[in-house]
Design a protein around this motif. Sequence first.
Motif, PDB file in Angstrom:
ATOM      1  N   LYS A  43       0.820  -1.212   0.000  1.00  0.00           N
ATOM      2  CA  LYS A  43       0.000   0.000   0.000  1.00  0.00           C
ATOM      3  C   LYS A  43       0.854   1.261   0.000  1.00  0.00           C
ATOM      4  O   LYS A  43       0.450   2.284  -0.512  1.00  0.00           O
ATOM      5  N   SER A  44       2.029   1.168   0.608  1.00  0.00           N
ATOM      6  CA  SER A  44       2.908   2.328   0.704  1.00  0.00           C
ATOM      7  C   SER A  44       4.356   1.861   0.852  1.00  0.00           C
ATOM      8  O   SER A  44       4.623   0.673   1.019  1.00  0.00           O
ATOM      9  N   TYR A  45       5.261   2.821   0.803  1.00  0.00           N
ATOM     10  CA  TYR A  45       6.691   2.558   0.971  1.00  0.00           C
ATOM     11  C   TYR A  45       7.169   3.279   2.222  1.00  0.00           C
ATOM     12  O   TYR A  45       6.669   4.341   2.554  1.00  0.00           O
ATOM     13  N   GLN A  46       8.147   2.680   2.900  1.00  0.00           N
ATOM     14  CA  GLN A  46       8.760   3.352   4.036  1.00  0.00           C
ATOM     15  C   GLN A  46      10.253   3.092   4.041  1.00  0.00           C
ATOM     16  O   GLN A  46      10.713   2.037   3.599  1.00  0.00           O
ATOM     17  N   ILE A  47      10.998   4.072   4.493  1.00  0.00           N
ATOM     18  CA  ILE A  47      12.453   3.926   4.596  1.00  0.00           C
ATOM     19  C   ILE A  47      12.742   3.149   5.867  1.00  0.00           C
ATOM     20  O   ILE A  47      12.260   3.487   6.949  1.00  0.00           O
ATOM     21  N   ASN A  48      13.554   2.108   5.727  1.00  0.00           N
ATOM     22  CA  ASN A  48      13.914   1.282   6.875  1.00  0.00           C
ATOM     23  C   ASN A  48      15.338   1.548   7.340  1.00  0.00           C
ATOM     24  O   ASN A  48      15.686   1.260   8.470  1.00  0.00           O
ATOM     25  N   GLY A  49      16.179   2.078   6.476  1.00  0.00           N
ATOM     26  CA  GLY A  49      17.553   2.362   6.866  1.00  0.00           C
ATOM     27  C   GLY A  49      18.303   3.069   5.757  1.00  0.00           C
ATOM     28  O   GLY A  49      17.917   3.004   4.588  1.00  0.00           O
ATOM     29  N   ILE A  50      19.359   3.764   6.133  1.00  0.00           N
ATOM     30  CA  ILE A  50      20.215   4.464   5.179  1.00  0.00           C
ATOM     31  C   ILE A  50      21.654   4.193   5.568  1.00  0.00           C
ATOM     32  O   ILE A  50      22.020   4.275   6.741  1.00  0.00           O
ATOM     33  N   MET A  51      22.489   3.882   4.567  1.00  0.00           N
ATOM     34  CA  MET A  51      23.906   3.648   4.805  1.00  0.00           C
ATOM     35  C   MET A  51      24.698   4.588   3.906  1.00  0.00           C
ATOM     36  O   MET A  51      24.405   4.706   2.708  1.00  0.00           O
TER      37      MET A  51
END
Length: 89
Positions: free
Chosen positions: A77-85
């Motif tokens: 249904k949607s996208y979410q950021i889980n982490g950034i490196m």
Amino acid sequence: LYQLMGPIAKAQASEDTASLNMEPIFQNLGNIQSGFYVQHQYLGQQGLYKFFTLNYSVKYEKAQKGVATVTVIDDGKSYQINGIMFNRL
């Protein structure tokens, strides 16, 4: 940056903890001056969640070049950021 994270990532670390972990990175690399999308990779699925990484070529303030990798979760249904490196080349 923490505000861009999705609820799953926020459940794993408080804003204070995330800030403490990210501060040394930004002290060494500086802010991102520019960047562009390079590629993505499908990592797999866990239940309803599909995991992807998005790779960006970036130019940092204090380092010549680097790569920013963003892990994204698609729940259908949607996208979410889980982490950034952030990496320096």
